[in-house]
Design a protein around this motif. Structure first.
Motif, PDB file in Angstrom:
ATOM      1  N   TRP A 236       0.838  -1.211   0.000  1.00 21.34           N
ATOM      2  CA  TRP A 236       0.000   0.000   0.000  1.00 21.34           C
ATOM      3  C   TRP A 236       0.875   1.264   0.000  1.00 21.34           C
ATOM      4  CZ3 TRP A 236      -5.039  -0.435   3.412  1.00 21.34           C
ATOM      5  CH2 TRP A 236      -5.774  -1.542   2.971  1.00 21.34           C
ATOM      6  N   LEU A 237       1.949   1.206   0.792  1.00 24.21           N
ATOM      7  CA  LEU A 237       2.851   2.370   0.838  1.00 24.21           C
ATOM      8  C   LEU A 237       3.538   2.569  -0.515  1.00 24.21           C
ATOM      9  CD1 LEU A 237       4.425   1.952   4.405  1.00 24.21           C
ATOM     10  CD2 LEU A 237       2.643   3.584   3.676  1.00 24.21           C
ATOM     11  N   LEU A 238       3.893   1.459  -1.160  1.00 30.01           N
ATOM     12  CA  LEU A 238       4.517   1.544  -2.477  1.00 30.01           C
ATOM     13  C   LEU A 238       3.568   2.219  -3.472  1.00 30.01           C
ATOM     14  CD1 LEU A 238       6.941   0.586  -4.347  1.00 30.01           C
ATOM     15  CD2 LEU A 238       5.446  -1.347  -4.949  1.00 30.01           C
ATOM     16  N   ALA A 239       2.314   1.786  -3.466  1.00 29.59           N
ATOM     17  CA  ALA A 239       1.323   2.376  -4.373  1.00 29.59           C
ATOM     18  C   ALA A 239       1.229   3.877  -4.145  1.00 29.59           C
ATOM     19  CB  ALA A 239      -0.039   1.718  -4.165  1.00 29.59           C
ATOM     20  N   ARG A 240       1.215   4.262  -2.890  1.00 27.78           N
ATOM     21  CA  ARG A 240       1.068   5.695  -2.577  1.00 27.78           C
ATOM     22  C   ARG A 240       2.308   6.482  -2.973  1.00 27.78           C
ATOM     23  NH1 ARG A 240      -2.344   3.945   2.548  1.00 27.78           N
ATOM     24  NH2 ARG A 240      -4.368   4.109   1.542  1.00 27.78           N
ATOM     25  N   ARG A 241       3.456   5.831  -2.888  1.00 23.45           N
ATOM     26  CA  ARG A 241       4.672   6.529  -3.299  1.00 23.45           C
ATOM     27  C   ARG A 241       4.587   6.903  -4.784  1.00 23.45           C
ATOM     28  NH1 ARG A 241       8.247   3.208  -0.959  1.00 23.45           N
ATOM     29  NH2 ARG A 241       9.337   2.301  -2.727  1.00 23.45           N
ATOM     30  N   PHE A 242       3.905   6.074  -5.559  1.00 24.28           N
ATOM     31  CA  PHE A 242       3.792   6.336  -6.997  1.00 24.28           C
ATOM     32  C   PHE A 242       2.450   6.976  -7.366  1.00 24.28           C
ATOM     33  CE2 PHE A 242       7.199   3.276  -6.751  1.00 24.28           C
ATOM     34  CZ  PHE A 242       8.107   3.793  -7.665  1.00 24.28           C
ATOM     35  N   GLY A 243       1.672   7.347  -6.350  1.00 24.62           N
ATOM     36  CA  GLY A 243       0.401   8.018  -6.615  1.00 24.62           C
ATOM     37  C   GLY A 243      -0.640   7.118  -7.252  1.00 24.62           C
ATOM     38  N   LEU A 244      -0.611   5.832  -6.921  1.00 25.43           N
ATOM     39  CA  LEU A 244      -1.499   4.863  -7.572  1.00 25.43           C
ATOM     40  C   LEU A 244      -2.650   4.446  -6.669  1.00 25.43           C
ATOM     41  CD1 LEU A 244       1.246   2.567  -9.145  1.00 25.43           C
ATOM     42  CD2 LEU A 244       0.047   4.513 -10.205  1.00 25.43           C
ATOM     43  N   ARG A 245      -3.823   4.250  -7.276  1.00 26.84           N
ATOM     44  CA  ARG A 245      -4.962   3.721  -6.562  1.00 26.84           C
ATOM     45  C   ARG A 245      -4.693   2.267  -6.183  1.00 26.84           C
ATOM     46  NH1 ARG A 245      -8.985   6.898  -6.270  1.00 26.84           N
ATOM     47  NH2 ARG A 245     -11.085   6.271  -5.671  1.00 26.84           N
ATOM     48  N   ILE A 246      -5.275   1.843  -5.061  1.00 23.20           N
ATOM     49  CA  ILE A 246      -4.969   0.523  -4.492  1.00 23.20           C
ATOM     50  C   ILE A 246      -6.205  -0.369  -4.574  1.00 23.20           C
ATOM     51  CG2 ILE A 246      -4.254  -0.674  -2.392  1.00 23.20           C
ATOM     52  CD1 ILE A 246      -3.048   2.120  -1.508  1.00 23.20           C
ATOM     53  N   PHE A 247      -6.119  -1.445  -5.354  1.00 26.55           N
ATOM     54  CA  PHE A 247      -7.224  -2.405  -5.488  1.00 26.55           C
ATOM     55  C   PHE A 247      -6.846  -3.680  -4.745  1.00 26.55           C
ATOM     56  CE2 PHE A 247     -10.100  -0.508  -8.617  1.00 26.55           C
ATOM     57  CZ  PHE A 247      -9.322   0.549  -9.082  1.00 26.55           C
ATOM     58  N   THR A 248      -7.671  -4.071  -3.779  1.00 27.07           N
ATOM     59  CA  THR A 248      -7.309  -5.183  -2.899  1.00 27.07           C
ATOM     60  C   THR A 248      -8.471  -6.152  -2.727  1.00 27.07           C
ATOM     61  OG1 THR A 248      -5.933  -3.614  -1.658  1.00 27.07           O
ATOM     62  CG2 THR A 248      -6.359  -5.759  -0.632  1.00 27.07           C
ATOM     63  N   HIS A 249      -8.221  -7.432  -3.010  1.00 28.59           N
ATOM     64  CA  HIS A 249      -9.211  -8.470  -2.717  1.00 28.59           C
ATOM     65  C   HIS A 249      -9.272  -8.684  -1.207  1.00 28.59           C
ATOM     66  CE1 HIS A 249      -8.464  -9.441  -6.958  1.00 28.59           C
ATOM     67  NE2 HIS A 249      -9.621 -10.082  -6.958  1.00 28.59           N
TER      68      HIS A 249
END
Ligand code: ZN
Length: 485
Positions: A236-249
């Motif tokens: 999740w932190l990685l996604a936020r570092r790149f400004g990406l939305r997070i899709f999680t099952h």
């Protein structure tokens, strides 16, 4: 095809490129001129398309609905929506149509499209054994490409204009390249939610920086980037570092994947408005409310959840928490991926649950879902969950023109009596006449433009034959000897 300017790496291009499909892309680009009158004055300048005389459902309260109105599209955007527009434009007769925002499917695994319908009787354990645990390991980049391409074309054909693709087959970086190319070649609007793969060559999520640089330097393109994650702080932190939305099952009852695991991240302040939770089954009411309280989003795949033992589809629990969910199709190995199926399933389930409570004497029940509610889930709520409301999801002047036109003059809707009623209770993909994405007509008069279906079928079958051969599954189309098949 599509707005992605960046080119995939050369080796992948050579392996998965399909000359005919690039031609198909070119035909799609030119498709506003196919089968329609030419504009009275054909000059250089913006391309204008006028949808004339349809029943218009805008899903924008400021615009409203119309028994009869016109929509003027200029290049990518809707520029006017009202009755009796006159303009120099390519005119599309919408007089026997319902015109509404394109459907938005917020979670799908397109790469499996060559295996569609193979697991009709499967529950999650069958799926983990045969698809994610076996078939996925055998995918070549060209299988990933073909799966994403034919998956996207099927969605376009069904009136779905935006898809979130979580193809969990990033077995090598070349697989990821191929998945992205499949989406861009199709012409669909997509969020590529970069997801895990299997095997020693898998780089996920470490390849995210390269993918973003190589393919997603602009957010103003049809295919954009997100991250498909586990319930995992680092991801999740990685996604936020790149400004990406997070899709999680999130599937309660599975170790590490349950709502209680999400709550632990929530306790660290990590649940936010960029989180999209898929399924979120077997949650408590408090856990569901936490999504609402942290501004997160929900993607319900109602038929799959009911058929494959994810747990009861949490539609009423979501509504009770003040969440209007988006809808998603999930896996085509096991269920149809059109939004009529999704809308009808969630409509029937919510009503069945409440009707049962009513019959048993309960008073002061929550309201039953209406036909309009579920179409809103399949359009506007999808755009909101995807973080794309500013761009699509309603028919609003200024937004991009992602539009579907549904025929009302077929046997399943004659005589035409109710727009919302017809869509939710009567229509199917046969009613999808015209599909427009960012102002480009990709389906017209019931036919995908510039797509050679015979050739596509042959290439998809070749991919299927390769995979099924590797797996040692029966080639017969009537064999049901394997569990779940
Ligand atoms: Zn899924």
């Amino acid at each position: 095809m599509g707005d992605n300017g960046a080119k995939p790496s050369r080796s992948t291009t050579e392996r998965v490129d399909r000359r005919a499909l690039m031609k198909a892309g070119a035909a799609l680009l030119a498709s506003t001129a196919v089968g329609m009158a030419r504009p009275a004055v054909a000059q250089r300048g913006p391309v204008r398309t006028l949808l004339k005389g349809g029943v218009v459902l805008s899903f924008d309260p400021a615009v409203g609905d119309f028994e009869k109105a016109d929509i003027l599209i200029e290049d990518k955007k809707i520029v006017a929506l009202r009755p009796d527009i006159s303009a120099e434009a390519v005119v599309i007769d919408a007089s026997r149509m319902i015109v509404l925002p394109g459907f938005i499917d917020t979670h799908h695994h397109f790469y499996q499209s060559a295996l569609r319908n193979l697991l009709p009787n499967g529950v999650l354990t069958d799926y983990f054994r045969d698809i994610s645990g076996a078939a996925t390991n055998h995918y070549r980049p060209e299988d990933a490409y073909m799966g994403n391409l034919i998956g996207a074309l099927r969605s376009l054909d069904a009136g779905i204009t935006t898809i979130t693709d979580l193809s969990q087959v990033s077995n090598t970086p070349e697989h990821s390249d191929a998945l992205i190319k499949g989406l861009t070649d199709s012409g669909i609007r997509a969020i590529y939610a970069y997801s895990r793969g299997s095997g020693a060559g898998a780089k996920w999520p470490g390849d995210v920086e390269r993918l973003q640089k190589q393919y997603f330097s602009s957010t103003d393109q049809l295919v954009t980037l997100a991250l498909g994650t586990a319930v995992n702080k680092d991801q999740w932190l990685l996604a936020r570092r790149f400004g990406l939305r997070i899709f999680t099952h999130v599937v309660g009852g599975n170790r590490g994947l349950g709502p209680e695991d999400v709550m632990k991240l929530g306790d660290e302040g990590l649940m936010g408005p960029d989180n999209v939770y898929i399924h979120f089954t077997n949650a408590t009411n408090d856990q569901m409310r936490r999504i609402k309280d942290t501004g997160g989003w929900l993607s319900i795949a109602c038929p799959i959840e009911m058929a494959m033992r994810h747990g009861m589809s949490p539609i009423q629990q979501a509504l009770d928490a003040g969440i209007r969910p988006s809808l998603s199709s999930d896996v085509e190995t096991t269920m149809a991926a059109d939004m009529f199926t999704q809308m009808r399933s969630v409509f029937i389930l919510q009503r069945a649950l409440l009707n049962d409570r009513s019959i048993k004497g309960e008073k002061d029940l929550p309201p039953l879902l209406s036909a309009r509610d579920v179409i809103e889930f399949a359009t506007l709520q999808g755009a909101r969950a995807d973080g794309m409301e500013a761009k699509v999801g309603t028919l609003t002047p200024g937004k991009e023109a992602d539009i579907v036109m549904l025929r009302t003059d077929l046997p399943n809707t004659l005589p035409f009596n109710s727009a919302y009623g017809a869509i939710t209770t009567a229509m199917d993909t046969s009613n999808v006449d015209t599909v427009i994405i960012a102002g480009k007509v990709v389906k017209r008069a019931g036919k995908l433009l510039g797509v050679d279906l015979d050739r596509m079928g042959r290439e998809a079958a070749a991919s299927r034959d390769y995979l099924v051969g590797k797996l040692g599954w029966p080639r017969s189309v009537i064999d049901t000897s394997l569990s779940g098949h």
